[in-house]
Write a protein that holds these residues in place. Structure first.
Motif, short mmCIF file in Angstrom:
data_model
loop_
_atom_site.label_atom_id
_atom_site.label_comp_id
_atom_site.label_asym_id
_atom_site.label_seq_id
_atom_site.Cartn_x
_atom_site.Cartn_y
_atom_site.Cartn_z
N TRP A 196 0.85 -1.18 0.00
CA TRP A 196 0.00 0.00 0.00
C TRP A 196 0.89 1.24 0.00
O TRP A 196 1.71 1.42 0.92
CB TRP A 196 -0.92 0.00 1.23
CG TRP A 196 -2.02 -1.02 1.12
CD1 TRP A 196 -2.03 -2.27 1.67
CD2 TRP A 196 -3.24 -0.88 0.41
NE1 TRP A 196 -3.19 -2.92 1.35
CE2 TRP A 196 -3.97 -2.09 0.58
CE3 TRP A 196 -3.81 0.15 -0.34
CZ2 TRP A 196 -5.22 -2.30 0.02
CZ3 TRP A 196 -5.06 -0.06 -0.90
CH2 TRP A 196 -5.76 -1.26 -0.72
N VAL A 197 0.76 2.03 -1.03
CA VAL A 197 1.70 3.14 -1.25
C VAL A 197 0.95 4.44 -1.52
O VAL A 197 -0.28 4.45 -1.70
CB VAL A 197 2.63 2.83 -2.44
CG1 VAL A 197 3.34 1.49 -2.24
CG2 VAL A 197 1.85 2.81 -3.76
N GLY A 198 1.71 5.54 -1.57
CA GLY A 198 1.14 6.81 -1.98
C GLY A 198 1.15 6.91 -3.49
O GLY A 198 1.95 6.25 -4.17
N SER A 199 0.26 7.72 -4.04
CA SER A 199 0.19 7.85 -5.50
C SER A 199 1.49 8.40 -6.07
O SER A 199 1.86 8.09 -7.21
CB SER A 199 -0.98 8.75 -5.90
OG SER A 199 -0.83 10.05 -5.34
N HIS A 200 2.21 9.19 -5.29
CA HIS A 200 3.48 9.77 -5.76
C HIS A 200 4.47 8.68 -6.12
O HIS A 200 5.19 8.78 -7.13
CB HIS A 200 4.07 10.69 -4.69
CG HIS A 200 5.40 11.26 -5.05
ND1 HIS A 200 5.54 12.27 -5.99
CD2 HIS A 200 6.66 10.95 -4.64
CE1 HIS A 200 6.82 12.57 -6.12
NE2 HIS A 200 7.52 11.78 -5.32
N CYS A 201 4.52 7.61 -5.33
CA CYS A 201 5.47 6.52 -5.60
C CYS A 201 5.10 5.77 -6.88
O CYS A 201 5.98 5.32 -7.62
CB CYS A 201 5.53 5.56 -4.42
SG CYS A 201 6.75 6.03 -3.16
N ILE A 202 3.81 5.62 -7.14
CA ILE A 202 3.39 4.95 -8.38
C ILE A 202 3.92 5.70 -9.59
O ILE A 202 4.43 5.11 -10.55
CB ILE A 202 1.85 4.85 -8.44
CG1 ILE A 202 1.35 3.91 -7.34
CG2 ILE A 202 1.38 4.36 -9.82
CD1 ILE A 202 -0.16 3.80 -7.27
N LEU A 203 3.83 7.02 -9.53
CA LEU A 203 4.30 7.84 -10.64
C LEU A 203 5.82 7.93 -10.68
O LEU A 203 6.43 7.83 -11.74
CB LEU A 203 3.69 9.24 -10.53
CG LEU A 203 2.15 9.30 -10.59
CD1 LEU A 203 1.66 10.70 -10.28
CD2 LEU A 203 1.64 8.83 -11.95
N GLN A 204 6.42 8.11 -9.52
CA GLN A 204 7.88 8.29 -9.48
C GLN A 204 8.63 7.07 -9.96
O GLN A 204 9.64 7.18 -10.66
CB GLN A 204 8.32 8.64 -8.05
CG GLN A 204 9.83 8.82 -7.91
CD GLN A 204 10.23 9.30 -6.53
OE1 GLN A 204 9.39 9.70 -5.74
NE2 GLN A 204 11.52 9.26 -6.24
N PHE A 205 8.13 5.88 -9.61
CA PHE A 205 8.84 4.64 -9.97
C PHE A 205 8.23 3.96 -11.19
O PHE A 205 8.57 2.81 -11.49
CB PHE A 205 8.87 3.70 -8.77
CG PHE A 205 9.62 4.26 -7.59
CD1 PHE A 205 10.99 4.45 -7.66
CD2 PHE A 205 8.95 4.64 -6.44
CE1 PHE A 205 11.69 4.99 -6.59
CE2 PHE A 205 9.63 5.17 -5.36
CZ PHE A 205 11.01 5.35 -5.43
N ASP A 206 7.34 4.67 -11.89
CA ASP A 206 6.77 4.19 -13.14
C ASP A 206 6.11 2.83 -12.99
O ASP A 206 6.27 1.94 -13.83
CB ASP A 206 7.86 4.14 -14.23
CG ASP A 206 7.27 4.06 -15.63
OD1 ASP A 206 6.13 4.54 -15.82
OD2 ASP A 206 7.94 3.52 -16.53
#
Length: 208
Positions: free
Chosen positions: A68-78
């Protein structure tokens, strides 16, 4: 290696087949599962960022590992965000995650309005709830009463989550007639464009 990078490595690699970054992220995708914790109390299980209100679940296609992560990590790590089997571009993925966040914010507003309607037998409050469910917005007149009552009943809410209509002549007239004491919370619910329009119509923002 920085502490941030080490935290990411320690979180993702044990749940991945590939043992190196950034290749391991190719195994992961967003599941479309989200959680609104209703307060910024959670931590990203990937990077360790604290004080998150919203969690987004990502899963590994091979190991069934989940985080379970923040949306920022989804975008940052592609991390892959899929729609109908197609991987979205970074711009599309950001737009998709923003829409999901806005949906959670809208649902939070409805919960607050439902609690408010139960707190007082008031046709204005029940009308505001029905209107928001249908329109996903409040009129200025509804907003003025709703924000006042939410504060009076100490119901947790975020004025900036509410969408307020400011298009029709009647909405502008209602805005002009709003009691000064109710302006600050109403103002915080307006978008930048709406605030600009309100100023152009002679309604000044609260000071202090």
């Amino acid at each position: 290696m920085s502490g941030y990078t080490q935290r990411v490595r320690d979180s993702i690699l044990p749940l991945s087949v590939v043992g190196i970054l950034p290749d391991a992220f190719a195994e992961w995708s967003f599941t479309e599962n989200t959680i609104d914790h209703e307060a910024p109390v959670e931590t990203c299980q990937l990077c360790g960022q604290q004080e998150l209100r919203y969690h987004f679940e990502i899963a590994n296609a091979y190991t069934n590992g989940r985080l379970w992560v923040g949306s920022h990590c989804i975008l940052q790590f592609d991390v892959a965000v899929l729609e109908d089997g197609r991987r979205l571009s970074p711009t599309e993925a950001k737009r998709h995650l923003t829409k999901l966040t806005q949906k959670m914010q809208m649902e939070s507003c409805i919960r607050a309005l439902e609690q408010l309607a139960r707190s007082e037998n008031n046709p204005i409050l029940s009308g505001a709830l029905d209107y928001y469910r249908r329109k996903k917005k409040l009129t200025p007149k509804y907003a003025a009463v709703v924000f006042w009552k939410l504060q009076a009943f100490n119901i947790d809410h975020h004025p900036s989550f509410f969408q307020v209509e400011l298009r029709r002549a009647q909405h502008i007239a209602d805005l002009r007639q709003m009691p000064t004491s109710r302006v600050p919370r109403f103002w915080s619910a307006l978008s930048t464009a709406q605030r600009r329009k309100a100023v152009e119509l002679g309604h000044q923002p609260p000071t202090g």
